[in-house]
Design an enzyme around this catalytic site. Structure first.
Site, PDB file in Angstrom:
ATOM      1  N   HIS A   1       6.427   4.388  12.552  1.00 49.92           N
ATOM      2  CA  HIS A   1       6.481   4.373  11.090  1.00 49.92           C
ATOM      3  C   HIS A   1       7.509   5.434  10.674  1.00 49.92           C
ATOM      4  O   HIS A   1       7.192   6.614  10.577  1.00 49.92           O
ATOM      5  CB  HIS A   1       5.089   4.716  10.537  1.00 49.92           C
ATOM      6  CG  HIS A   1       4.977   4.658   9.050  1.00 49.92           C
ATOM      7  ND1 HIS A   1       4.177   3.745   8.406  1.00 49.92           N
ATOM      8  CD2 HIS A   1       5.533   5.420   8.070  1.00 49.92           C
ATOM      9  CE1 HIS A   1       4.247   3.932   7.095  1.00 49.92           C
ATOM     10  NE2 HIS A   1       5.063   4.951   6.872  1.00 49.92           N
TER      11      HIS A   1
ATOM     12  N   ASN B   1      10.319   4.560   2.960  1.00 51.51           N
ATOM     13  CA  ASN B   1      10.090   3.842   4.199  1.00 51.51           C
ATOM     14  C   ASN B   1      11.319   3.044   4.648  1.00 51.51           C
ATOM     15  O   ASN B   1      12.189   2.695   3.850  1.00 51.51           O
ATOM     16  CB  ASN B   1       8.932   2.854   4.001  1.00 51.51           C
ATOM     17  CG  ASN B   1       7.616   3.557   3.815  1.00 51.51           C
ATOM     18  OD1 ASN B   1       7.097   4.200   4.722  1.00 51.51           O
ATOM     19  ND2 ASN B   1       7.046   3.433   2.625  1.00 51.51           N
TER      20      ASN B   1
ATOM     21  N   ARG C   1       0.827  -1.202   0.000  1.00 54.10           N
ATOM     22  CA  ARG C   1       0.000   0.000   0.000  1.00 54.10           C
ATOM     23  C   ARG C   1       0.866   1.259   0.000  1.00 54.10           C
ATOM     24  O   ARG C   1       0.934   1.984  -0.988  1.00 54.10           O
ATOM     25  CB  ARG C   1      -0.942  -0.021   1.220  1.00 54.10           C
ATOM     26  CG  ARG C   1      -2.112   0.982   1.127  1.00 54.10           C
ATOM     27  CD  ARG C   1      -1.757   2.398   1.534  1.00 54.10           C
ATOM     28  NE  ARG C   1      -1.273   2.495   2.904  1.00 54.10           N
ATOM     29  CZ  ARG C   1      -0.788   3.615   3.426  1.00 54.10           C
ATOM     30  NH1 ARG C   1      -0.689   4.718   2.670  1.00 54.10           N
ATOM     31  NH2 ARG C   1      -0.329   3.652   4.672  1.00 54.10           N
ATOM     32  N   ASP C   2       1.570   1.513   1.075  1.00 52.64           N
ATOM     33  CA  ASP C   2       2.341   2.742   1.205  1.00 52.64           C
ATOM     34  C   ASP C   2       3.521   2.762   0.247  1.00 52.64           C
ATOM     35  O   ASP C   2       3.924   3.826  -0.227  1.00 52.64           O
ATOM     36  CB  ASP C   2       2.826   2.889   2.648  1.00 52.64           C
ATOM     37  CG  ASP C   2       3.340   4.282   2.955  1.00 52.64           C
ATOM     38  OD1 ASP C   2       2.957   5.225   2.248  1.00 52.64           O
ATOM     39  OD2 ASP C   2       4.129   4.424   3.905  1.00 52.64           O
TER      40      ASP C   2
ATOM     41  N   HIS D   1      10.462   7.100   8.189  1.00 50.52           N
ATOM     42  CA  HIS D   1      11.086   7.236   6.875  1.00 50.52           C
ATOM     43  C   HIS D   1      12.578   7.492   7.087  1.00 50.52           C
ATOM     44  O   HIS D   1      12.999   7.992   8.128  1.00 50.52           O
ATOM     45  CB  HIS D   1      10.422   8.360   6.080  1.00 50.52           C
ATOM     46  CG  HIS D   1       9.098   7.971   5.513  1.00 50.52           C
ATOM     47  ND1 HIS D   1       8.789   8.104   4.179  1.00 50.52           N
ATOM     48  CD2 HIS D   1       7.992   7.426   6.091  1.00 50.52           C
ATOM     49  CE1 HIS D   1       7.547   7.669   3.957  1.00 50.52           C
ATOM     50  NE2 HIS D   1       7.056   7.260   5.105  1.00 50.52           N
TER      51      HIS D   1
ATOM     52  N   CYS E   1       8.819   9.892  -0.184  1.00 52.06           N
ATOM     53  CA  CYS E   1       8.088  10.984   0.441  1.00 52.06           C
ATOM     54  C   CYS E   1       8.097  12.177  -0.506  1.00 52.06           C
ATOM     55  O   CYS E   1       9.157  12.744  -0.766  1.00 52.06           O
ATOM     56  CB  CYS E   1       8.719  11.372   1.776  1.00 52.06           C
ATOM     57  SG  CYS E   1       7.864  12.747   2.558  1.00 52.06           S
TER      58      CYS E   1
END
Length: 304
Positions: A213, A255, A20-21, A215, A246
């Site tokens: 979470h 990520n 997803r991300d 980055h 990002c």
């Protein structure tokens, strides 16, 4: 070699966000068959929570316009959770229609990102989430909340810890079971992470209800993860092969790679249940389909 450190959990749950991300940032549409195989390979490598897709409007995230088709193509392992991101009640309707049992909502600690990402103020976004969580819980669904920009915001700069705590506690008060703290632009450092987790505990949201979470924009994701684990967190978000980026920070590397996380945890003697070599093979397989090498240092090292 495994050399444990004091103060760490015996086991960490990895919340895999690659499908997803990670993939949502890809401009070229990845075929449904490849996405379904990606999810299956991740489960085969031992990951037990795989955030699979999002029920956002296709206009905003074209890569995830195939959410229903993908969920129909995924053979769901009863030992694996397949949460999906749900922005509003319409998204919840779609999730329920597809037999989803775990959802996530995505909020912001800052006003600017809330307006850019949700086209609402923080207050308005919380009001939008309230009926989603109420209905989801009434239907027996597990609900995760995300709070983004917890360490810094590209428009507002440093984000005060008390501001993050205010939004985070209100999201948990809606009825979320778990809250993921997102350093969306990767500017956080370990002291900041520790202070935030301690402040949330003082406000009634213990580390046992938190996930992190991170980055890796400034190379701090693993250091920040270790700080969070020492503060009592046992759920860590990561993306296979470091998929994802990002769009709000120059040179953002996306990520935290799941492989890099597993390598560190293996070395610390912390159990994850993940087969690192199978996972790295999966990330190389997906990288080949995307036409570029994985940014994960561990994936690169294991390929040599």
């Amino acid at each position: 070699m495994r050399v444990p450190l004091d103060g760490l959990p015996e086991r960490v749950t990895i919340y895999e966000v690659g499908p997803r991300d990670g993939l949502q940032n890809e401009k070229a549409i990845v075929p449904v068959a490849d996405k379904a195989e990606f999810v299956a390979r991740l489960a085969g490598a031992g990951l037990r929570t795989i955030e699979t897709t999002s029920f956002v409007h296709p206009r905003w995230v074209p890569q995830l316009a195939d959410a229903e088709e993908l969920l129909g193509a995924v053979t769901r392992d009863p030992a694996v959770r397949y949460p999906v991101l749900v922005p509003n009640e319409h998204g919840l309707d779609r999730a329920l229609a597809n037999g989803i049992t775990e959802i996530a909502i995505f909020g912001s600690a800052t006003e600017t990102f809330a307006r850019r990402n949700l086209n609402r103020t923080v207050e308005e976004s919380l009001a939008m989430f309230a009926p989603v969580v109420d209905r989801a819980r009434a239907e027996g669904l597990w609900v995760r909340g995300y709070v983004s920009m917890v360490c810094g915001d590209p428009w507002e700069g440093d984000v005060p810890i008390e501001q993050v705590v205010s939004v985070a506690t209100r999201m948990m008060d809606l009825g979320c079971s778990e809250l993921s703290l997102g350093d969306t632009i990767g500017v956080g450092t370990p002291g900041q992470v520790t202070a935030l987790i301690e402040a949330l505990a003082a406000a009634g949201v213990g580390a046992d209800r938190l996930a992190v979470h991170f980055h890796d924009t400034y190379g701090q994701a693993l250091a920040n993860t270790l700080a969070a684990l020492r503060a009592g967190v046992t759920v860590v978000d990561a993306s296979a092969g470091g998929l994802g980026g990002c769009p709000y920070a120059e040179s953002a590397t996306g990520n935290l790679p799941t492989e890099d996380l597993v390598w560190m945890l293996d070395g610390l003697g912390v159990e994850t249940g993940v087969d690192l070599r199978r996972l790295a093979e999966t990330s190389r397989w997906m990288a080949a389909r995307l036409g570029r090498p994985s940014p994960s240092r561990v994936v690169q090292a294991l390929a040599e």
